[in-house]
Scaffold this motif. Structure first.
Motif, PDB file in Angstrom:
ATOM      1  N   VAL B 142      42.149  47.617  46.572  1.00 34.66           N
ATOM      2  CA  VAL B 142      41.266  48.680  47.057  1.00 34.66           C
ATOM      3  C   VAL B 142      39.864  48.504  46.466  1.00 34.66           C
ATOM      4  CG1 VAL B 142      40.828  51.149  46.978  1.00 34.66           C
ATOM      5  CG2 VAL B 142      43.104  50.325  47.470  1.00 34.66           C
ATOM      6  N   ALA B 143      39.801  48.218  45.185  1.00 32.11           N
ATOM      7  CA  ALA B 143      38.501  48.011  44.547  1.00 32.11           C
ATOM      8  C   ALA B 143      37.849  46.744  45.087  1.00 32.11           C
ATOM      9  CB  ALA B 143      38.668  47.919  43.029  1.00 32.11           C
ATOM     10  N   LEU B 146      36.325  47.532  48.416  1.00 36.14           N
ATOM     11  CA  LEU B 146      35.091  48.310  48.318  1.00 36.14           C
ATOM     12  C   LEU B 146      33.915  47.400  47.966  1.00 36.14           C
ATOM     13  CD1 LEU B 146      36.265  51.501  46.387  1.00 36.14           C
ATOM     14  CD2 LEU B 146      35.648  51.333  48.780  1.00 36.14           C
ATOM     15  N   ILE B 147      34.145  46.523  46.997  1.00 38.10           N
ATOM     16  CA  ILE B 147      33.064  45.652  46.542  1.00 38.10           C
ATOM     17  C   ILE B 147      32.643  44.686  47.656  1.00 38.10           C
ATOM     18  CG2 ILE B 147      32.424  43.880  44.875  1.00 38.10           C
ATOM     19  CD1 ILE B 147      34.504  45.227  42.951  1.00 38.10           C
ATOM     20  N   LEU B 151      29.236  43.820  49.877  1.00 41.42           N
ATOM     21  CA  LEU B 151      28.588  42.508  49.911  1.00 41.42           C
ATOM     22  C   LEU B 151      28.423  42.031  51.349  1.00 41.42           C
ATOM     23  CD1 LEU B 151      30.516  40.736  47.006  1.00 41.42           C
ATOM     24  CD2 LEU B 151      28.112  41.380  46.990  1.00 41.42           C
TER      25      LEU B 151
ATOM     26  N   PRO C  39      31.779  39.404  41.619  1.00 43.98           N
ATOM     27  CA  PRO C  39      31.938  40.701  42.288  1.00 43.98           C
ATOM     28  C   PRO C  39      31.936  41.881  41.313  1.00 43.98           C
ATOM     29  CG  PRO C  39      33.402  39.123  43.253  1.00 43.98           C
ATOM     30  CD  PRO C  39      32.797  38.456  42.052  1.00 43.98           C
ATOM     31  N   LEU C  40      32.569  41.673  40.152  1.00 44.65           N
ATOM     32  CA  LEU C  40      32.587  42.757  39.177  1.00 44.65           C
ATOM     33  C   LEU C  40      31.189  42.972  38.595  1.00 44.65           C
ATOM     34  CD1 LEU C  40      35.951  42.016  37.351  1.00 44.65           C
ATOM     35  CD2 LEU C  40      35.449  43.884  38.913  1.00 44.65           C
ATOM     36  N   TRP C  42      28.394  42.291  40.073  1.00 43.22           N
ATOM     37  CA  TRP C  42      27.601  42.905  41.139  1.00 43.22           C
ATOM     38  C   TRP C  42      27.845  44.417  41.199  1.00 43.22           C
ATOM     39  CZ3 TRP C  42      23.627  42.583  44.206  1.00 43.22           C
ATOM     40  CH2 TRP C  42      23.564  43.369  45.360  1.00 43.22           C
ATOM     41  N   SER C  43      29.108  44.802  41.103  1.00 43.50           N
ATOM     42  CA  SER C  43      29.423  46.231  41.112  1.00 43.50           C
ATOM     43  C   SER C  43      28.706  46.924  39.977  1.00 43.50           C
ATOM     44  CB  SER C  43      30.909  46.487  40.903  1.00 43.50           C
ATOM     45  OG  SER C  43      31.635  45.642  41.687  1.00 43.50           O
ATOM     46  N   LEU C 241      40.275  56.238  44.941  1.00 38.46           N
ATOM     47  CA  LEU C 241      39.145  55.368  45.272  1.00 38.46           C
ATOM     48  C   LEU C 241      38.817  55.402  46.747  1.00 38.46           C
ATOM     49  CD1 LEU C 241      39.210  51.913  43.524  1.00 38.46           C
ATOM     50  CD2 LEU C 241      37.601  53.782  43.283  1.00 38.46           C
ATOM     51  N   GLN C 245      35.101  56.079  49.298  1.00 30.96           N
ATOM     52  CA  GLN C 245      34.548  55.230  50.346  1.00 30.96           C
ATOM     53  C   GLN C 245      33.999  56.074  51.478  1.00 30.96           C
ATOM     54  OE1 GLN C 245      34.329  51.977  51.239  1.00 30.96           O
ATOM     55  NE2 GLN C 245      34.953  51.730  53.336  1.00 30.96           N
ATOM     56  N   TYR C 252      26.708  53.932  47.629  1.00 29.21           N
ATOM     57  CA  TYR C 252      27.390  52.765  47.091  1.00 29.21           C
ATOM     58  C   TYR C 252      27.316  52.621  45.589  1.00 29.21           C
ATOM     59  CZ  TYR C 252      29.947  50.583  50.647  1.00 29.21           C
ATOM     60  OH  TYR C 252      30.939  50.322  51.535  1.00 29.21           O
ATOM     61  N   VAL C 255      30.350  54.493  44.755  1.00 32.79           N
ATOM     62  CA  VAL C 255      31.579  53.832  45.179  1.00 32.79           C
ATOM     63  C   VAL C 255      31.911  52.671  44.239  1.00 32.79           C
ATOM     64  CG1 VAL C 255      32.587  52.419  46.995  1.00 32.79           C
ATOM     65  CG2 VAL C 255      31.357  54.495  47.588  1.00 32.79           C
ATOM     66  N   LEU C 256      30.900  51.876  43.930  1.00 33.33           N
ATOM     67  CA  LEU C 256      31.166  50.717  43.090  1.00 33.33           C
ATOM     68  C   LEU C 256      31.385  51.133  41.633  1.00 33.33           C
ATOM     69  CD1 LEU C 256      28.947  47.955  44.694  1.00 33.33           C
ATOM     70  CD2 LEU C 256      31.281  48.622  45.150  1.00 33.33           C
ATOM     71  N   ALA C 259      34.960  51.880  41.694  1.00 32.27           N
ATOM     72  CA  ALA C 259      35.767  50.662  41.725  1.00 32.27           C
ATOM     73  C   ALA C 259      35.868  50.059  40.324  1.00 32.27           C
ATOM     74  CB  ALA C 259      35.161  49.650  42.698  1.00 32.27           C
TER      75      ALA C 259
END
Lengths: 415, 323, 288
Positions: B142-143, B146-147, B151, C39-40, C42-43, C241, C245, C252, C255-256, C259
């Motif tokens: 799920v996370a 979202l990420i 992107l 990705p992490l 970036w979040s 979570l 969304q 965002y 949201v992030l 996450a």
């Protein structure tokens, strides 16, 4: 699925079943499920301070769609619903099919509280009141004064109201002038504009007998073609699917200059457009008056604290509380008294250039002359139609005709 | 190995003669006979109640009109199946499911083998690198969704901006069918490639060294050794990874559901998978009968693909596949 | 079901050549590592600014100072603490239960002789290939009948013991417990259960720890069933979570932030027990 209510062995929490007796001073925890923004946060605190024995848990669902799914599930299972469940007008009829699932909220104290049509919609044939009205969604036009000015259009809210006075075609024609001299689009998306148009059709998707006429009703098809021609052929739409991240970013990017604004949308615009200056509201709406959305508070019969929940719902939907909610989040009252109240009429909105929003929306509410009939399948059909518009306006996977054909098959598949 | 401690409170510490007739021994005979069944019963009980029974009962629901709120309606035979199979959505969802599945397993196996080969060298800080590739495994799908949905945003996403810098037109990640499959497959790959790389790494380390020595004597270089020794030895592991990812991959739900804010798989069902479709039928449209029909069909598809896998496995004459 | 190498030759050097690998290998692994972390990261970048950051033409390169504020908003918006507590409860109970019951059954299959043990074990293994998730409609109805919809128990019960766990423990115990030890305990007069307790359970510890870890991660990240059965009132973290969304405007940075917050507990677990996860997979963990 047999109903299996009644026997709930050892419910935790509130120290024995408070039962459906009188509202005592037993400590109770009441859960209230809402979606989007009802503007209740401060009211809950106030209620708790008025009633020492009550603790309120606010369950905020994300979208109305998901709130509807969650409510369907808990009604189907006869458990898991909140003590108070908010229901949107677009799916109220669907839930009116199961009146037994809801407590009867009729009470002398609420007689004459709302506009007649608001009460009628939530009353069953045998006179049971299923929900207390919260807000309505009388619609105005939100616009970017700065972009209007750059494009050589009048930007003062009175002048804009005069400029846009007329039918939908007129609104689109002004849009053509605008986009000719601006980089921005005229409105955000075909979806959002559609909501304003379809809510002015008296019988759109389903007739009173429950027959689905969505695919054969010439009025629906005409509006469909009209909105897509304006959106795609005349390039008036920014093509940002409503509620999508791209749409949210569109506010920051100044992608569009106008949008349809029911009262509750003001909070949404403010949230998305934070830091952007130039938004304003004009007291006008294409095609006359229009109502988009608005809700009710219901009390599912499965709850353990029906009496206490009813009392809370009663209080929350009283005129003075609804005015506070309006001031918080722009949810425009459906209560007769609230519509006359001085606080409402004198309220302004700083984000929208101090527009007299109370006065404007009160005017817009008066322009509403009838309530469209929405059948039990309204929500599903409208979702399918929104998808059809998105395919053409946002995704570009279809043209108007092929997307319509898919819509027809989707409606047939509803079964 | 642990040493056995004498039981603390033993009532009768006297060593027992092996054959004493009496209550104790009868009890202990029952003890020996019944205990094993008792020990395995929790699994079987739970499997029958929460696994097998619902699965079988799905077939029963599928031949009825069945509403989430109103419950069981009348028997309708194959009506639900006919409606599902003649509708547009099912076939779209089926194609999407397979497309996403292929995009997320074929490249993944390749990438995992390459990464495993890199890990199978004489690295400094071995554990660090191994943990590094495994990191995505602990991020919930799920996370991840979202990420990545952010992107891959169509108009303002990082990926389209990066493409713009390279002079490439923005891609409709959320509007076009294949790009949306690629985006979702990317999420699956992100989470599982490192995990599978470690499985391959374990298999590589089990390859007997003398095979390499033999190949080296025959004049094979590193790359040649990899293709002629390592890859053939990995075959059973590859099959195993493919089978496990089939069972999961055909039921992909989380990433597709979370890829946009509506969770229905796109306005045109661009990325609607079979489980997303099943959810929509059952819990949005309250049509349990039709949702169950989809479940039955998906079950048959998974069984078919499983048999196909099995058949391919049998065809590949590899003795290690035997359990 | 082929399981990866269980007995590995100890410290074999690389498949080819003995020297340290070249820049190419390190470069490739570094790229993979960056891909895993980006990705992490970036979040975190987005979550530490506000929502308007994404629409500026220039993307953030350095984190801003908004992370804690966004995290606080997330915690206010959804039932974050409750969701975290729920996730911890569900994952812990399920892991403990899987470890216990799987060890019990694995011990029986591996070490006890009883009629029908072979076919029963084959049956267990076969069930691993059965997509039980597809029985979701009747399972939902069963839970509704029991009045468990929206209750955590509905998420816990179906996960109490898994075929994979039984299989894993059978594999492990068949080579980790010498029969003599069991014999000795029996001669000592231990009952079957006592024997299991003192011999089986003790010997199973290393494998049990790994099984527990994997079950914990799998349960924590599980979404489909909890999403169906739990309402927004009492969610697990992934279910909470998904509410972020679709909040009525998609912010965002929130949201992030959500996450990330939901991932932090598992990241901590990863830092503490990542090594065990790695060796668990290398000893033939199976994707669940």
């Amino acid at each position: 699925m047999a109903a299996c209510g009644g026997d709930d062995g050892g419910e935790e929490g509130t120290g024995g079943a408070g039962g459906n007796g009188e509202v005592g001073a037993e400590p109770v925890t009441l859960s209230v499920a809402t979606f989007n923004e009802f503007g209740y946060e401060e009211l809950f605190t106030e209620y708790e301070s008025l009633h020492d024995n009550v603790t309120i848990e606010h369950v905020k669902a994300d979208t109305a769609d998901n709130a509807r799914d969650a409510l369907r599930n808990s009604l189907g299972a006869d458990s898991g619903a909140s003590d108070i469940e908010a229901v949107e007008v677009d799916w109220l009829v669907e839930f009116m099919q199961y009146p037994d699932k809801f407590a009867d909220l009729s009470d002398p104290s609420v007689d004459g509280r709302w506009q007649d049509w608001k009460v009628a919609a939530a009353t069953t044939e045998d006179g049971k009141l299923v929900g207390y009205g919260t807000d309505n969604g009388p619609e105005a036009i939100c616009y970017r004064a700065d972009l209007f000015e750059e494009a050589g259009l009048p930007s003062d809210r009175e002048e804009v109201a005069t400029l846009l006075e007329g039918d939908w075609q007129h609104y689109f024609d002004v849009g053509k002038d605008f986009v000719a001299s601006s980089d921005a689009a005229w409105f955000d998306s075909a979806n959002a504009t559609w909501q304003g148009m379809i809510n002015q059709v008296e019988v759109a998707y389903q007739d009173e007998a429950g027959e689905i006429i969505a695919t054969t009703n010439p009025e629906v098809r005409e509006l469909y073609d009209q909105v897509l021609t304006a959106s795609v052929d005349d390039e008036l739409s920014a093509g940002l699917g409503q509620w999508s991240p791209d749409w949210a970013n569109g506010f920051q990017e100044s992608s569009f200059a106008t949008m349809l604004c029911p009262g509750w949308m003001l909070g949404v615009v403010e949230g998305n457009a934070s830091g952007i200056e130039g938004w304003d509201v004009a007291n006008v709406f294409p095609g006359g008056g229009g109502n988009w959305g608005g809700s009710y508070l219901t009390v599912p019969a499965q709850g353990d604290h029906v009496a206490e929940a009813t009392a809370l719902a009663n209080w929350l939907t009283a005129p003075e509380q609804q005015v506070k909610a309006f001031e918080a989040k722009g949810t425009f009252p459906s209560q007769v008294e609230a519509l006359e109240s001085e606080e409402l009429l004198s309220s302004t909105n700083a984000f929208f250039n101090d527009a007299p929003t109370g006065e404007i929306f009160a005017e817009r509410a008066k322009a509403i002359t009838f309530q469209p009939y929405k059948g039990p399948d309204y929500f599903s059909i409208n979702t399918a139609l929104q998808d059809a518009l998105t395919r053409v306006d946002v995704d570009g996977t279809d043209d108007a005709q092929s997307s319509w054909d898919k819509f027809v098959s989707d409606v047939e598949a509803l079964g | 190995m642990t040493r056995l401690r004498p039981p603390v409170e033993h009532a009768d510490r006297l060593p027992r003669p092996p054959r004493r007739i009496g209550l104790g021994s009868r009890l202990s005979r029952w003890d020996v006979k019944l205990s094993p069944y008792l020990y395995i019963s929790p699994f079987f009980l739970l499997f029958f109640v929460t696994g097998l029974f619902p699965l079988v009962y799905t077939g029963w629901v599928a031949v009825h009109d069945w509403d989430l709120i109103m419950g069981q309606g009348e028997f309708v035979g194959t009506k639900n199946f006919v409606e599902v199979l003649t509708g547009r959505d099912f076939w779209t969802a089926l194609t999407n499911t397979f497309s996403i599945f292929l995009l997320s397993s074929v490249p993944q196996v390749f990438a995992a083998i390459v990464i495993a080969a890199a890990l199978d060298t004489n690295l400094r800080a071995k554990t660090f690198w191994r943990m590094g590739v495994l990191l995505p495994y602990v991020v919930a799908p799920v996370a991840v969704a979202l990420i990545f949905s952010n992107l891959f945003a169509d108009k303002f996403g990082l990926i389209n901006s990066a493409l713009g810098v390279l002079g490439i037109d923005p891609v409709g990640w959320h509007s076009q069918r294949l790009p949306s499959h690629l985006a979702i497959a990317t999420m699956v790959n992100f989470r599982w490639t490192g995990y599978n790389a470690l499985i391959f790494l374990a298999a590589m380390q089990a390859v007997p060294r003398d095979l390499y020595e033999q190949a080296a004597i025959d004049g094979a270089g590193r790359v040649r050794q990899f293709w002629s020794v390592t890859v053939p030895m990995l075959r059973p592991t590859i099959i195993f990874v493919v089978i496990t990812s089939t069972i999961g991959g055909l039921q992909i739900f989380d990433e597709a559901r979370m890829y946009d804010q509506f969770g229905r798989g796109g306005a045109d069902g661009q990325w609607q998978t079979l489980t997303v479709y099943l959810y929509e039928l059952g819990w949005t449209r309250s049509n349990f009968g039709r949702a169950s029909a989809v479940a039955v069909l998906l079950f048959l598809i998974i069984v078919l693909v499983g048999l196909l896998n099995f058949w391919i496995t049998r065809r590949i004459a590899s003795s290690e596949v035997k359990r | 079901m082929q399981v990866g190498a269980v007995e590995r030759p100890r410290r074999r050097s690389s498949g080819a050549g003995q020297g340290r690998p070249g820049k190419l290998v390190y470069g490739l692994l570094a790229a993979v590592l960056l891909g895993s972390m980006f990705p992490l990261w970036w979040s975190f970048l987005v979550a530490s600014h506000d929502s308007t950051v994404l629409s500026r033409q220039t993307f953030p390169i350095l984190p801003g100072g908004n992370f804690l504020q966004n995290a606080a908003t997330v915690i206010d918006t959804v039932e974050f603490w409750r969701a975290t507590r729920n996730s911890i409860v569900v994952s812990t109970v399920v892991s403990a239960s899987v470890v216990f019951f799987a060890t019990l059954a694995g011990y029986a299959f591996a070490k006890l002789r009883f009629r029908g043990s072979r076919p029963l074990l084959v049956f267990v293994i076969a069930t691993m290939a059965v997509p039980t998730q597809l029985g979701v409609v009747p399972l939902y109805q069963v839970m509704a009948k029991l009045g468990w919809t929206g209750e955590l128990v509905a998420v816990i019960v179906p996960g109490l013991v898994t075929a994979f766990g039984v299989f894993w423990m059978t594999q492990y115990l068949s080579q980790a417990v010498p029969d003599e030890l069991i014999e000795a305990a029996r001669v000592d007069g231990c009952s079957m259960l006592r024997t299991f307790w003192h011999v089986g359970l003790v010997a199973a510890r290393p494998a049990a720890a790994m099984l527990g870890l994997f079950t914990f991660v799998a349960t924590w990240t599980n979404f489909f069933w909890p999403f169906i059965i739990l309402g927004p009132q009492d969610p697990t973290l992934p279910v909470a979570l998904q509410q972020l969304q679709a909040a009525h405007w998609v912010d965002y940075s929130l949201v992030l932030a959500g996450a990330l917050l939901a991932t932090i507990p598992l990241l901590i677990l990863f830092v503490v027990a990542g090594r065990q996860l790695v060796s668990g997979i290398m000893q033939g963990a199976v994707k669940q």
